[in-house]
Design an enzyme around this catalytic site. Structure first.
Site, PDB file in Angstrom:
ATOM      1  N   SER A 120     -11.575  -6.042   7.246  1.00  0.00           N
ATOM      2  CA  SER A 120     -12.696  -5.591   6.418  1.00  0.00           C
ATOM      3  C   SER A 120     -13.193  -6.787   5.641  1.00  0.00           C
ATOM      4  CB  SER A 120     -12.257  -4.583   5.363  1.00  0.00           C
ATOM      5  OG  SER A 120     -11.947  -3.374   5.938  1.00  0.00           O
ATOM      6  N   ARG A 174      -1.507  -6.031  12.559  1.00  0.00           N
ATOM      7  CA  ARG A 174      -2.431  -5.402  13.524  1.00  0.00           C
ATOM      8  C   ARG A 174      -2.941  -6.425  14.541  1.00  0.00           C
ATOM      9  NH1 ARG A 174      -6.058  -0.759  10.641  1.00  0.00           N
ATOM     10  NH2 ARG A 174      -4.298   0.395   9.782  1.00  0.00           N
ATOM     11  N   GLU A 202       0.637   4.096   0.962  1.00  0.00           N
ATOM     12  CA  GLU A 202       0.031   5.112   1.823  1.00  0.00           C
ATOM     13  C   GLU A 202       1.078   6.192   2.076  1.00  0.00           C
ATOM     14  OE1 GLU A 202      -2.951   4.148   3.747  1.00  0.00           O
ATOM     15  OE2 GLU A 202      -2.840   1.957   3.760  1.00  0.00           O
ATOM     16  N   ARG A 261       0.845  -1.194   0.000  1.00  0.00           N
ATOM     17  CA  ARG A 261       0.000   0.000   0.000  1.00  0.00           C
ATOM     18  C   ARG A 261       0.879   1.242   0.000  1.00  0.00           C
ATOM     19  NH1 ARG A 261      -5.572  -1.563   2.106  1.00  0.00           N
ATOM     20  NH2 ARG A 261      -5.579  -3.719   1.371  1.00  0.00           N
ATOM     21  N   GLU A 275      -9.143  -0.831  13.688  1.00  0.00           N
ATOM     22  CA  GLU A 275      -9.731  -1.792  12.746  1.00  0.00           C
ATOM     23  C   GLU A 275      -8.760  -2.933  12.471  1.00  0.00           C
ATOM     24  OE1 GLU A 275     -10.832  -0.127   8.822  1.00  0.00           O
ATOM     25  OE2 GLU A 275      -9.988  -1.999   8.044  1.00  0.00           O
ATOM     26  N   ARG A 324       0.217   2.678  12.991  1.00  0.00           N
ATOM     27  CA  ARG A 324      -0.524   1.468  12.621  1.00  0.00           C
ATOM     28  C   ARG A 324      -0.640   1.208  11.127  1.00  0.00           C
ATOM     29  NH1 ARG A 324      -6.605   2.769  14.396  1.00  0.00           N
ATOM     30  NH2 ARG A 324      -6.520   5.011  14.366  1.00  0.00           N
ATOM     31  N   HIS A 325       0.155   1.910  10.345  1.00  0.00           N
ATOM     32  CA  HIS A 325       0.181   1.650   8.906  1.00  0.00           C
ATOM     33  C   HIS A 325       1.572   1.243   8.456  1.00  0.00           C
ATOM     34  CE1 HIS A 325      -3.520   4.088   8.974  1.00  0.00           C
ATOM     35  NE2 HIS A 325      -3.858   3.328   7.940  1.00  0.00           N
TER      36      HIS A 325
HETATM   37  P1  AMO Z   1      -8.652  -3.401   3.780  1.00  0.00           P
HETATM   38  O1  AMO Z   1      -8.029  -2.461   2.819  1.00  0.00           O
HETATM   39  O2  AMO Z   1      -9.562  -2.802   4.814  1.00  0.00           O
HETATM   40  O3  AMO Z   1      -9.535  -4.482   3.019  1.00  0.00           O
HETATM   41  O4  AMO Z   1      -7.536  -4.236   4.495  1.00  0.00           O
HETATM   42  C1  AMO Z   1      -7.853  -5.293   5.386  1.00  0.00           C
HETATM   43  C2  AMO Z   1      -7.071  -5.183   6.661  1.00  0.00           C
HETATM   44  O5  AMO Z   1      -5.680  -5.192   6.372  1.00  0.00           O
HETATM   45  C3  AMO Z   1      -4.984  -4.372   7.287  1.00  0.00           C
HETATM   46  N1  AMO Z   1      -4.294  -3.285   6.558  1.00  0.00           N
HETATM   47  C4  AMO Z   1      -3.121  -2.740   6.911  1.00  0.00           C
HETATM   48  N2  AMO Z   1      -2.294  -2.986   7.938  1.00  0.00           N
HETATM   49  C5  AMO Z   1      -1.181  -2.248   8.048  1.00  0.00           C
HETATM   50  N3  AMO Z   1      -0.838  -1.278   7.180  1.00  0.00           N
HETATM   51  C6  AMO Z   1      -1.622  -0.984   6.129  1.00  0.00           C
HETATM   52  N4  AMO Z   1      -1.269  -0.034   5.268  1.00  0.00           N
HETATM   53  C7  AMO Z   1      -2.833  -1.730   5.955  1.00  0.00           C
HETATM   54  N5  AMO Z   1      -3.828  -1.720   5.056  1.00  0.00           N
HETATM   55  C8  AMO Z   1      -4.702  -2.672   5.433  1.00  0.00           C
HETATM   56  C9  AMO Z   1      -6.022  -3.784   8.237  1.00  0.00           C
HETATM   57  C10 AMO Z   1      -7.297  -3.894   7.431  1.00  0.00           C
HETATM   58  O6  AMO Z   1      -8.431  -3.984   8.252  1.00  0.00           O
HETATM   59  N6  AMO Z   1      -9.854  -6.586   0.085  1.00  0.00           N
HETATM   60  C11 AMO Z   1     -10.254  -6.090   1.398  1.00  0.00           C
HETATM   61  C12 AMO Z   1     -10.576  -7.229   2.339  1.00  0.00           C
HETATM   62  C13 AMO Z   1     -11.809  -8.018   1.981  1.00  0.00           C
HETATM   63  O7  AMO Z   1     -12.890  -7.419   1.757  1.00  0.00           O
HETATM   64  O8  AMO Z   1     -11.708  -9.269   1.941  1.00  0.00           O
HETATM   65  C14 AMO Z   1      -9.138  -5.215   1.947  1.00  0.00           C
HETATM   66  O9  AMO Z   1      -8.016  -5.251   1.533  1.00  0.00           O
HETATM   67  O10 AMO Z   1      -6.063  -4.604   9.393  1.00  0.00           O
END
Ligand code: AMO
Length: 433
Positions: free
Chosen positions: A359, A407, A213, A211, A356, A219-220
């Site tokens: 998802s 997480r 970001e 990602r 969170e 937490r990212h």
């Molecule tokens: P989403 O983007 O919410 O959903 O990601 C799912 C979970 O992955 C973790 N997460 C991260 N952890 C750390 N750093 C990040 N940059 C990061 N991005 C995401 C979080 C988050 O809740 N395709 C959907 C899932 C689905 O619907 O099956 C998805 O990727 O804990």
């Protein structure tokens, strides 16, 4: 080294060869001690200067801390030794000498900041607490895999070099693939969905997601581990049940199999969550957040939940909980809307009180609706043809979710920074090591 004995297995009366790191050297004059550390623990080696060969004493006591050593000798009972036994050596060999100045102190007596620790992870993970985090992380992944297998799902591995993104266009890392534009995958979302229509039906994957970001938060990460699940003939409630089972299995695995690691982290008691995770609708969630008075502006239908709102709600609920029935417009194109209300989606999140974790949702499996969803989100359905076309040949209703591996580790152990849960984190500042 076939003849090596782990320090934890050295019993009085044995003649052993141990190998590990020179943890500490204590010279008391006529007697000196070398503490040897390996992955199982530590053992004291005793040098009586008047009674032992000078070379042997010198090798064992002049060694720099953190050098790799090999010691052979007899194990004797010694109540004054840290582990009640000690080795009386007949040979000591320095296998790999360490420099006298260390970038960080593995004995933990001198604190190091996170950045220094991450730059020197090898030394950092010589500390019991840091090592414990990764032993626990491994146990979490083991328990999760076992839970998935018990749920009848098959482990898959999907590509990480891809042609399209899925989770919003701004968070992709572009790469060049033989002269063609490609990306690092943000989520196995589309591939796992394609598998529920295959003969596999129910699948899981544990793998990296990328990602791009821009923000730097505790937490990212820019590279994270996603624990993904997807099943044919599941609705969103079935998917939440599976999610609850898997998260609880991770806690139970740690509670059962990581006593020593939990102790190293200072736990006197560690409890796996019991009882059902409450399921709040999005509407109930915003009402409860508004009622806490934590936000300056009241939330209204359609707003995403700000971090302070999530925190206030987490404090209010006090356990893991789901937020269900999100507004369709803030969930991705692949999430199915409720049949009786297109404004409401079947999307859900699993929350730890502090953030969170997951998802998920039921997916849109009807070809025409799926293509419409792409267009509504401003995505070109043509670019996703490899995915959408399979929906023309018998795609069952299905649901699933993605759980952030780091997480999960972070919230389970109360770590303050997600980077503590990754060996070599990738963030805005960190590309190496
Ligand atoms: P989403 O983007 O919410 O959903 O990601 C799912 C979970 O992955 C973790 N997460 C991260 N952890 C750390 N750093 C990040 N940059 C990061 N991005 C995401 C979080 C988050 O809740 N395709 C959907 C899932 C689905 O619907 O099956 C998805 O990727 O804990």
């Amino acid at each position: 080294m076939q003849d090596r004995t782990y320090t934890a297995d050295a019993e009085p009366g044995d003649t052993v060869t141990v190998a590990g790191w020179a943890h500490e050297i204590r010279d008391l004059g006529g007697i000196a001690f070398l503490i040897v550390r390996d992955t199982t623990g530590k053992i004291q080696v005793k040098f009586e200067k008047d009674e032992m060969d000078d070379d042997l004493v010198e090798t064992g006591t002049d060694v720099n801390r953190e050098s790799v050593v090999k010691v052979s000798g007899d194990v004797e009972e010694e109540p004054r030794a840290p582990t009640d036994v000690e080795i009386v050596p007949d040979s000591v060999e320095v296998i790999a000498a360490a420099e006298p100045e260390l970038p960080l102190d593995p004995s933990g007596k001198v604190d190091a900041d996170l950045s220094t620790r991450l730059d020197n992870r090898t030394l950092d993970l010589r500390k019991d607490e840091q090592k414990a985090i990764f032993e626990i992380r491994a146990e979490i992944l083991r328990s999760v895999r076992e839970a998935f297998r018990e749920l009848g799902s098959t482990e898959i591995n999907t590509p990480k070099i891809v042609a399209t993104g899925t989770e919003g266009g701004t968070e992709l890392f572009p790469i060049t693939y033989f002269g063609q534009e490609a990306f690092m995958n943000q989520s196995p979302q589309l591939f796992k969905q394609l598998m529920v229509g295959s003969g596999l039906e129910r699948v899981f994957e544990i793998g990296p997601i990328f990602r791009a970001e821009e923000h730097n938060t505790p937490r990212h990460l820019n590279e994270a581990t996603s624990i993904d699940f997807e099943s044919a003939f599941f609705d969103y409630e079935d998917a939440m049940d599976a999610c609850e089972t898997v998260v609880k299995a991770a806690y139970e695995g740690v509670a059962e199999n990581c006593q020593a690691e939990l102790e190293a982290l200072g736990y006197e008691e560690f409890e796996a969550p019991s009882g059902e995770f409450p399921r709040l609708t999005y509407e109930e969630a915003i009402e409860r957040i508004n009622a806490t008075g934590a936000l300056d502006d009241q939330l209204v239908w359609g707003d995403d939940l700000p971090t302070e709102g999530e925190t206030a709600l987490g404090d209010d609920v006090g356990s893991h909980y789901f937020i269900t029935d999100w507004p369709s417009e803030i969930k991705p194109f692949y999430i199915k809307d409720h049949d009786d209300d297109p404004e409401l989606s079947t999307g859900f999140d699993l929350m730890h009180p502090s953030m969170e974790l997951v998802s998920g949702g039921q997916r849109e499996h009807r070809y025409d609706r799926l293509v419409e969803g792409f267009e509504q989100q401003g995505l070109d359905p043509e670019a996703f043809d490899y995915y959408t076309k399979m929906f023309k040949y018998g795609m069952p209703p299905h649901a699933g979710w993605g759980l952030g591996g780091e997480r999960l580790v972070m919230t389970m152990l109360g770590l303050e920074n997600i980077r503590e849960a990754v060996l070599f984190p990738r963030d805005r500042q960190r590309l190496s090591p």
